[in-house]
Design a protein around this motif. Structure first.
Motif, short mmCIF file in Angstrom:
data_model
loop_
_atom_site.label_atom_id
_atom_site.label_comp_id
_atom_site.label_asym_id
_atom_site.label_seq_id
_atom_site.Cartn_x
_atom_site.Cartn_y
_atom_site.Cartn_z
N PHE B 146 0.80 -1.21 0.00
CA PHE B 146 0.00 0.00 0.00
C PHE B 146 0.85 1.27 0.00
N LEU B 147 2.16 1.10 0.10
CA LEU B 147 3.05 2.23 -0.18
C LEU B 147 3.30 2.23 -1.68
N SER B 148 2.67 3.13 -2.41
CA SER B 148 2.84 3.13 -3.86
C SER B 148 4.22 3.65 -4.24
N ASP B 414 -1.09 9.94 -9.94
CA ASP B 414 0.09 9.53 -9.19
C ASP B 414 0.94 10.73 -8.81
N SER B 441 -2.96 8.42 -1.77
CA SER B 441 -2.99 7.48 -2.89
C SER B 441 -4.17 6.52 -2.78
N LEU B 442 -4.51 6.10 -1.56
CA LEU B 442 -5.70 5.25 -1.40
C LEU B 442 -6.97 6.01 -1.78
N PHE B 445 -7.22 6.29 -5.47
CA PHE B 445 -7.57 5.01 -6.08
C PHE B 445 -9.06 4.72 -5.90
N LEU B 446 -9.55 4.94 -4.67
CA LEU B 446 -10.96 4.68 -4.41
C LEU B 446 -11.83 5.61 -5.24
#
Lengths: 594, 594
Positions: B146-148, B414, B441-442, B445-446
């Motif tokens: 989950f760390l992009s 990103d 980032s989460l 994404f969501l």
């Protein structure tokens, strides 16, 4: 996207700005308003008013407020919703769930019944109104989507249990409050010997009557040949009958002197003008509850509105709905009310009774206004146990046991989210329950997408199709591995692909080519691109070429400008069959099958 | 999944249990250990030791600890990693990023240099070790996903800037500490007039020399015909040269009496046995930092290990790596060290120098142990400015400016995540930066998956293909709408589909059929199923039939048992073409095209 008619002459920019502003739907339906519509709306308003008055009183009690607050919350908010709302039949006002959340939010900040308590409820309505309006203007209505159906169902069922358990003490006439379901039930059990028998008799009779009216009365009336519309009106006025049937003997026989708690004096008159107190500490304490109340209220309201609108092929605009509910809550704050939203039962009644435009809401408001001016003396002897009975009967119908069974069968993941919500709501409280539900469902979703299905595929003999090597008798070459990725690639799953490729490279010592079949990839984000670069580099260092096949157009458009694609050791093939044919022709020859 | 050999006789359950236990990779490579391997490993260990000693001292300084802590952290952890790690070449020990995070975590809890400070660092290593071991045993290694990449890149670049800016004060000999980049730079600017010129001269000369060694020395040596392996060894020992070249004149000319800060007396001897203090308040304060250090350390370490392993077609087992890094950190806690992980630069050197097994790590540990027994008197006159210079030169190579440009070009989403990470790291601090990056980032994404692409499609004349009506000249019927959903359906996007269907129903007054083309749907969760039920119900009430086409096998398997499918008003078609042919045959006839 309101107001798209008559914009032909405007610039695109002007139209874009106008689209973002809230609209006044009344301008649309007001033009066509005629006599027929008036009659329909008035009739619907009458039925809803009869239903709303006892509900308003009961939900004020549930929220810990004086009964008149329930009437006040059923006047101005209805008018504001009628002006701004896009649903033609949504009936706004106090609802059980939001009243419970109100009681929870302000229960720790002030003593129920005190002026500070009411003042906090007003501040809560004001904050909710602000949040709803802001969400509408910023078009953040999609945030409500993060409350999944299982979480909402679990939350509603658990809250209904909590509400019903809490009302039992009023019915039994005992002091057994508590914050959590477990506490409430434990206290009830402990104080049960102190049950006030008159109160229990009145409350349980009222509850039994209301259950009977809800379930058995309608078939009975229908069998006697009474018209369906009349039947409905009779059934829906059962709470009024229960109130009359318990208020009258209390007055005549002086039951209140034998310990039966009554509503007492309710000031007559129109709602007062109230101002939310400017108290930063209070606002900070109410911020999260107000947010949760806004989102839950919006979700409940908009799903009712959409269900009813679709029946008449009308449209609901969720962002406009946010503004309308926001305005309703702001008006509740300025007229001595508490947080409101569109209720399910009342809206369905409004729809069935034939409401055609939001004007029905304005007539309902007038009806409740009239009641709060004229009827309050009649409410003096109304037993609180009767109101508690109406709440219990109303909320128990919200509990859906079957959804647990169905969710368990359909998806274990969703069941886990649902159960976490129920457990947290019952053991900790409504706010924690809701937040837990959202967190668990998001975590489970992220977990699922972080483990994409990646299959090693081989050629089905005699066809151009490729299938999983583990499930089908397919042809492969020890020199080439084909991996099919069944999910878009993004940061949380990019490393899974790296792992699978590393594993494949370590397992096949003769490997020369690795082909990724990309037919199911809709997006490749920057992390996944770096993973692909890392994969390519590692494979190249191990003497293996990386190829891609069946890359979608939009994905290719992005990849085109990357160093990854320019430096790719292998090729990009239009079809996977083409790739296999060119790289390992021996697999294509049926005689070379292993 | 370690230890799969020789399990033939065990039951599946026993094997499953064994697979979940950490393994001892030394049992695998130990058997094949021979003379050749010994020589290779010893040579690699020598070079890594020469590199590790100055780095250990410098990173201890960066972490705010006495220099010997850096040596201690480079002994026991290496041995433990050699026993448990799956990478054959990973060089574990203090690294810049983790040292900075250590300084940040304990900077507010104790005064740098005090015994409490060191004790807090030991507790931090202990907690990280526990967390890493727990993650490994519970197989939670996927959490690191989950760390992009953009978040990690942004975080590393911002941290490197922060480290470099912080070391400038040591080089300039001024007191200008600060918590954030802005504070550090502002303090540096304010105190610049107090620059200690001797310290600045030593530090800047050392930095210039190290830069030159890193960039220009290797080509120079190669041109002179020196063998590549010797060249590498010379280049990598540049920091040792810088240390010698600045320590010697300090000793001879007594520069430390002219205000140049030196390392001072470093106690000689092997690491002491230390025990992490049992202080619940301290542990609570260190829990989040320890978690972040664990995850960052794991991500850094495992990506280096994977890159190097792939070159020799070896496999890394991420969950086993967690256990190995956990054991390393626990051993650091028991031997006076601080949090460690696998470092990029040292591991590459170890690999290039020819290390063949983790035994090289054990020899390196022996080398550092020998140094901490014998060499510490020689470190007395070592200027702190020289160590600061080695840190600055090391971390500036971590800053990747081009990745910002490339991310901006490739994906704006990103880029936003990356920029948020950098901004939060520089303005608030490393921990906030990391947490912000993950959260942003989460959320992005969501947000993206909550707005799936849904296209209204029509038949391309003369083919069996369907395309977007907005982009292609296609044939449609006013009686039928086809919607193609380009994403799996789950709670966050289920309502988008409802909206689109409602919109379509409201737009086409003659509508009789709505067909959902499901070819890109991999999953339908319980929320989406309820949305489909709601859609079906609303459409049915409006007299419109809902049909599905091209439903995937696994999705169909689940739907089969639902009321939704049994009560569907329309049909399920194998292909979309079939659906259109049966429902609106007029579209199929070229003469009926509109």
């Amino acid at each position: 996207m309101g107001g798209e008619a008559g914009n032909a002459g405007m610039s695109a920019a002007t139209r874009a700005v106008l689209r973002r502003l809230p609209s006044l739907p009344i301008l649309r339906w007001g033009k066509e308003y005629g006599r027929d519509t008036l009659v329909s709306d008035l009739l619907a308003a009458l039925i809803v008013t009869i239903m709303l008055i006892p509900q308003g009183l009961a939900y004020a009690l549930l929220a810990g407020l004086p009964p008149e607050a329930g009437l006040y919350a059923s006047i101005a908010p209805l008018v504001l919703y009628a002006l701004f709302g896009t649903s033609r039949v949504l009936a706004v006002g106090p609802v059980a769930l939001i009243s419970l959340m109100t009681a929870t939010a302000i229960g720790d900040l002030a003593v129920a019944g005190s002026p500070e308590y009411w003042s906090a409820a007003i501040a809560l309505a004001f904050l909710s109104g602000l949040i709803l309006c802001a969400m509408g203007l910023l078009r953040l209505g999609f945030l409500a989507n993060f409350l999944s159906h299982p979480v909402i169902s679990g939350f509603i069922s658990a809250s209904a249990l909590l509400i019903a358990a809490g009302q039992l003490n009023t019915i039994l006439g005992i002091e057994a409050r508590g914050h959590t379901f477990v506490e409430i039930v434990a206290n009830l059990a402990r104080h049960l010997p102190q049950t006030q028998s008159l109160s229990a008799a009145v409350g349980l009779c009222a509850a039994a009557f209301l259950f009977w009216a809800r379930t058995a009365l309608k078939p009975l009336l229908v069998r006697r040949g009474i018209a369906p519309r009349t039947t409905d009106a009779i059934v829906k006025s059962a709470p009024v009958a229960a109130i009359a049937a318990t208020t009258l003997p209390t007055w005549l026989l002086g039951w209140h002197e034998q310990g039966l708690k009554i509503v007492g004096s309710v000031p007559a008159g129109l709602p007062p003008l109230t101002l939310p107190s400017w108290n930063p500490a209070l606002w900070e304490a109410l911020l999260l509850p107000a947010l949760l109340i806004s989102v839950v209220g919006f979700v409940e309201s908009v799903s009712v509105a959409q269900t009813l609108a679709a029946r008449r092929r009308q449209r609901i605009e969720p962002d406009q709905e946010l503004v309308a509910l926001g305005a309703s809550n702001l008006s509740a704050a300025f007229s001595g009310g508490f947080p409101v939203t569109g209720g399910f039962a009342r809206s369905v009644v409004n729809f069935d009774a034939g409401a055609r435009t939001p004007a029905a809401g304005i007539y309902t408001a007038a009806g409740v206004g009239l009641a709060s001016v004229m009827l309050t003396p009649a409410l003096y002897y109304l037993p609180q146990a009767t109101l508690a009975a109406t709440i219990i009967v109303a909320v128990l119908s919200l509990i859906d046991v079957d959804i647990f069974r169905r969710t368990w069968i359909y998806s274990k993941t969703d069941f886990v989210a649902m159960l976490s919500t129920v457990a947290a709501t019952l053991t900790v409280g409504v706010e924690t329950g809701l937040v837990t539900g959202v967190a668990v469902s998001l975590a489970l979703f992220l977990f699922r997408t972080s483990r994409p299905h990646i299959a090693e595929v081989g050629l089905v003999p005699g066809t151009e199709h490729f299938r999983n090597v583990l499930r089908h008798p397919v042809k492969t070459s020890p020199r080439l591995v084909s991996l099919r990725v069944d999910e878009s690639l993004y940061f949380a799953n990019a490393r899974t692909l790296e792992d699978r490729v590393n594993e494949a490279a370590a397992k096949h010592p003769e490997l020369q080519h690795l082909v990724l079949q990309c037919s199911a990839i809709n997006v490749i984000d920057a992390s996944a691109l770096e993973s692909l670069e890392a994969i390519e580099k590692r494979l190249r260092e191990a003497g293996i070429a990386l190829h891609l096949s069946e890359v979608k157009g939009p994905v290719m458009d992005r990849l085109k400008h990357t160093e990854f694609l320019h430096g790719l050791s292998g090729k990009v093939f239009l079809t996977h069959y083409q790739a296999i044919g060119e790289l390992t022709p021996e697999v294509m020859d049926p005689l070379a099958a292993r």
